[in-house]
Design an enzyme around this catalytic site. Structure first.
Site, mmCIF file in Angstrom:
data_model
loop_
_atom_site.group_PDB
_atom_site.id
_atom_site.type_symbol
_atom_site.label_atom_id
_atom_site.label_comp_id
_atom_site.label_asym_id
_atom_site.label_seq_id
_atom_site.Cartn_x
_atom_site.Cartn_y
_atom_site.Cartn_z
ATOM 1 N N GLU A 94 -4.088 3.069 -8.644
ATOM 2 C CA GLU A 94 -3.444 2.194 -7.696
ATOM 3 C C GLU A 94 -3.028 1.602 -8.844
ATOM 4 O O GLU A 94 -4.206 0.219 -9.115
ATOM 5 C CB GLU A 94 -4.193 1.503 -6.374
ATOM 6 N N CYS A 147 0.739 -0.927 -0.002
ATOM 7 C CA CYS A 147 -0.009 0.079 -0.294
ATOM 8 C C CYS A 147 1.291 1.074 0.214
ATOM 9 O O CYS A 147 0.741 2.009 -0.451
ATOM 10 C CB CYS A 147 -1.159 -0.092 1.037
HETATM 11 P P1 NDP Z 1 -10.340 -5.762 -1.145
HETATM 12 O O1 NDP Z 1 -10.941 -5.071 -0.464
HETATM 13 O O2 NDP Z 1 -10.636 -6.592 -1.993
HETATM 14 O O3 NDP Z 1 -10.167 -7.497 0.319
HETATM 15 C C1 NDP Z 1 -9.996 -6.659 2.170
HETATM 16 C C2 NDP Z 1 -11.048 -7.985 2.342
HETATM 17 O O4 NDP Z 1 -12.157 -7.520 2.269
HETATM 18 C C3 NDP Z 1 -10.444 -9.241 2.869
HETATM 19 O O5 NDP Z 1 -10.549 -9.972 3.301
HETATM 20 C C4 NDP Z 1 -11.315 -9.667 1.872
HETATM 21 O O6 NDP Z 1 -12.204 -10.329 1.585
HETATM 22 C C5 NDP Z 1 -12.708 -8.239 2.173
HETATM 23 N N1 NDP Z 1 -14.151 -9.079 1.582
HETATM 24 C C6 NDP Z 1 -13.988 -8.425 -0.052
HETATM 25 N N2 NDP Z 1 -15.416 -7.182 -0.064
HETATM 26 C C7 NDP Z 1 -16.319 -7.416 1.206
HETATM 27 C C8 NDP Z 1 -17.662 -7.010 2.026
HETATM 28 N N3 NDP Z 1 -18.071 -6.712 0.591
HETATM 29 N N4 NDP Z 1 -17.381 -6.856 2.615
HETATM 30 C C9 NDP Z 1 -16.678 -7.410 3.669
HETATM 31 N N5 NDP Z 1 -15.264 -7.412 4.022
HETATM 32 C C10 NDP Z 1 -14.911 -8.246 2.323
HETATM 33 O O7 NDP Z 1 -8.961 -5.781 -0.868
HETATM 34 P P2 NDP Z 1 -7.078 -6.716 -1.617
HETATM 35 O O8 NDP Z 1 -7.241 -8.041 -0.196
HETATM 36 O O9 NDP Z 1 -7.063 -7.090 -2.631
HETATM 37 O O10 NDP Z 1 -6.087 -5.875 -0.608
HETATM 38 C C11 NDP Z 1 -5.235 -4.754 -1.873
HETATM 39 C C12 NDP Z 1 -5.693 -3.282 -1.196
HETATM 40 O O11 NDP Z 1 -5.550 -2.965 0.050
HETATM 41 C C13 NDP Z 1 -4.800 -2.366 -1.712
HETATM 42 O O12 NDP Z 1 -5.579 -1.546 -2.886
HETATM 43 C C14 NDP Z 1 -4.265 -1.695 -0.892
HETATM 44 O O13 NDP Z 1 -3.491 -0.721 -0.661
HETATM 45 C C15 NDP Z 1 -4.783 -2.258 0.149
HETATM 46 N N6 NDP Z 1 -4.300 -2.264 1.602
HETATM 47 C C16 NDP Z 1 -4.117 -0.987 2.012
HETATM 48 C C17 NDP Z 1 -2.891 -0.840 3.297
HETATM 49 C C18 NDP Z 1 -3.031 0.534 4.204
HETATM 50 O O14 NDP Z 1 -2.635 0.267 5.489
HETATM 51 N N7 NDP Z 1 -3.583 1.241 4.078
HETATM 52 C C19 NDP Z 1 -2.738 -1.354 3.709
HETATM 53 C C20 NDP Z 1 -2.775 -2.749 2.712
HETATM 54 C C21 NDP Z 1 -3.608 -3.161 1.643
HETATM 55 P P3 NDP Z 1 -11.613 -11.401 0.313
HETATM 56 O O15 NDP Z 1 -9.996 -11.608 -0.213
HETATM 57 O O16 NDP Z 1 -12.019 -12.899 0.805
HETATM 58 O O17 NDP Z 1 -12.277 -11.011 -1.291
#
Ligand code: NDP
Length: 528
Positions: free
Chosen positions: A378, A275
């Site tokens: 991003e 991120c």
């Molecule tokens: P997502 O938003 O796709 O998923 C994040 C989490 O949310 C996963 O556990 C996912 O489950 C879950 N999720 C998906 N849909 C829902 C819903 N409707 N309600 C509740 N939870 C849900 O992100 P990514 O996993 O792809 O991570 C990458 C993103 O995270 C990038 O944008 C990155 O920049 C950001 N990030 C931000 C950080 C920060 O500290 N600001 C640090 C690290 C990453 P599932 O995987 O099962 O779909």
């Protein structure tokens, strides 16, 4: 097919280097999520009463156990997330070990009642202080890119404050979360205080609507928005740690060798799936060409390969969707005049998800009304666009020209100048002469502004999110009736106007007359 079979959803832990499925899991249903939260609620009532020294003992044992199993944990993370094992050791295991030390050292003093001195002379007979109480059950939803350190830091902060936790890890990296739970079990954390519910987005959504008291979400902006909407319905308090488009500003006096190495590491570490990674690099025109030359030369030397190979520096992307995003951003940049100086292609000979670290130059900000996606969205992959600027003001404007505001960096030999520029950048964190590593400082708050999120994790600010602050107001002279109680009248009205003049008039004579009038209120008759 029986109805129950249709209802079962599964997620797959997969090795991104080979595409091989490592393990499959059934998704927790919304009933199972609700039950986990119920159990956590009961367990938390006991955990909040556990003495602080007992909580600290659990943390010490957790830390000892994590240190003992560090290689196994790093190998597991590397297998499921693709990153080089040494990166897993440094950016995941080390970060968590240090976070445990921070909470062991700091949390007790944070929880001590805190005096709130006040200035209102009318209320000087009152003493006020803050108590910090646990929220209750904290839900944590975490992403796949740092599958161990991101949830662990939040879990540690929640537990040390006396909360119970229900964690929903990314469906792509459930094993790291299970290892975390195992480490806490071994450390003697009582049952049900920390539970992991495995599943997909629907499982995450079920956690959002369950009876949790706080939600810490780390993930993408679109999911963050969905969660904020669901949370607003029931006024659930949330922290959102979302995406970034972090700029790196390289000023004309920067150390080019150091800054180019930082740009290459900052853009390509964890294959750019960080991120806080460098997503846009703005370089003063005077040094642009030499800086680009150095970056290209260093990028060409990077070794791409499986995370389990100690020689690898760049692992695979997590999956095909991520690769598709990168490819579409690079193609769009080419349509905006960009040139690829190195990389710009998949590496199928290494496995299904590998992409070569890529340097782009000459990206035009827009063609007609079309803005280059690589400059505003991003990318989350190993692509470094390098863009020249002419003045400091232009560099700051370019850095701030973004919907995101997670972090940024400024590179200069003149630290005061770097810090002055840092103050003008719209971001949660700005580093001067470094990238990304602020995440490893457990005392430093982590979080963004604008679309990068709400609230903070890590440090004192992160602990504040895990507690409810209660203000205790104690009267020191309880037998004296208050001046402002009933029994009003025109004389009292004049006395109080005098009191305000005494406090706030800019004219000394006026103040003195106000004091004379106000004194009468102390001896006011007829108070109820
Ligand atoms: P997502 O938003 O796709 O998923 C994040 C989490 O949310 C996963 O556990 C996912 O489950 C879950 N999720 C998906 N849909 C829902 C819903 N409707 N309600 C509740 N939870 C849900 O992100 P990514 O996993 O792809 O991570 C990458 C993103 O995270 C990038 O944008 C990155 O920049 C950001 N990030 C931000 C950080 C920060 O500290 N600001 C640090 C690290 C990453 P599932 O995987 O099962 O779909």
């Amino acid at each position: 097919m029986p109805q129950s079979a249709i209802a079962i959803r599964k997620v797959f832990s997969t090795d991104p280097a080979t595409g091989k499925v490592l393990r499959e899991f059934e998704c927790a249903s919304s009933e199972e999520v609700a039950a986990a939260v119920d159990h956590a609620q009961s367990a938390q009532k006991l955990w909040r009463e556990v003495s602080f020294s007992e909580r600290i003992s659990v943390f010490r044992r957790f830390q000892t156990e994590l240190h003992r199993r560090k290689d196994e944990v790093a190998a597991q993370i590397s297998l499921e997330a693709g990153k080089p094992q040494v990166e897993a050791l440094l950016t995941e295991v080390l970060v968590v070990l240090d976070a445990a030390s921070f909470y062991i050292r700091y949390a007790k003093s944070f929880l001590r009642p805190e005096r709130v001195p006040h200035g209102n002379p009318a209320l000087k007979t009152k003493r006020g202080y803050l108590l910090r109480e646990p929220q209750g059950v904290v839900g944590i939803i975490s992403p796949w890119n740092y599958p161990f350190s991101i949830p662990s830091c939040d879990v540690l902060a929640a537990l040390i404050m006396g909360n119970a936790v229900v964690l929903k890890p990314s469906e792509l990296t459930p094993s790291a979360a299970l290892l975390l739970r195992e480490l806490f079990n071994t450390a003697g954390l009582p049952p049900d205080i920390f539970q992991v519910v495995i599943g997909d987005g629907l499982t995450g959504a079920a956690l959002t609507t369950a009876t949790i008291d706080k939600l810490i979400f780390t993930g993408s902006v679109p999911t963050g928005r969905r969660i904020a909407t669901a949370a607003a319905e029931r006024l659930l308090s949330i922290v959102l740690e979302l995406g970034g488009k972090d700029p790196m500003l390289v000023l004309e006096d920067a150390d080019l060798d150091i800054a180019s190495s930082a740009a290459v590491w900052g853009a390509f570490m964890n294959a750019g799936q960080t991120c806080l990674s460098v997503e846009r690099c703005y370089v003063h025109r005077k040094i642009h060409d030499r800086f680009v030359e150095l970056c290209v030369e260093k990028t060409k030397r990077l070794r791409v390969g499986r995370g389990s190979d100690p020689e690898s520096e760049i692992g695979p992307m997590i999956n095909q969707q991520q690769l598709n995003i990168i490819e579409s951003h690079v193609a769009d940049a080419l349509a905006h005049g960009a040139r690829v100086l190195t990389g710009g292609k998949r590496l199928p000979e290494l496995g299904p998800n590998f992409y070569a670290p890529t340097i782009l130059v000459d990206v035009k900000h827009n063609v007609g009304s079309n803005v280059a996606r690589i400059l505003i969205e991003e990318t989350f992959g190993p692509v470094l666009p390098i863009i020249p600027f002419d003045t400091e003001e232009e560099a700051i404007a370019l850095a701030n020209d973004s919907d995101f505001g997670l972090s940024a960096s400024v590179w200069t030999r003149n630290r005061p100048r770097g810090e002055a520029i840092a103050a003008k950048i719209e971001a949660g964190t700005v580093m001067v002469n470094d990238v990304i590593t602020c995440f490893g400082i457990s005392e430093a708050p982590h979080g963004g502004v604008k679309s990068s999120g709400l609230g903070r994790t890590h440090g004192r600010s992160g602990l504040e999110e895990m507690v409810r602050t209660k203000y205790i107001d104690a009267e020191l002279l309880p037998s004296i009736p208050k001046v402002w109680w009933f029994g009003y009248g025109s004389e009292f009205h004049l006395q109080m106007k005098g009191f305000l003049d005494l406090l706030f008039s800019k004219n000394w004579a006026h103040r003195a007359r106000g004091a004379a009038k106000a004194t009468g209120a102390l001896f006011r008759k007829g108070r109820l």
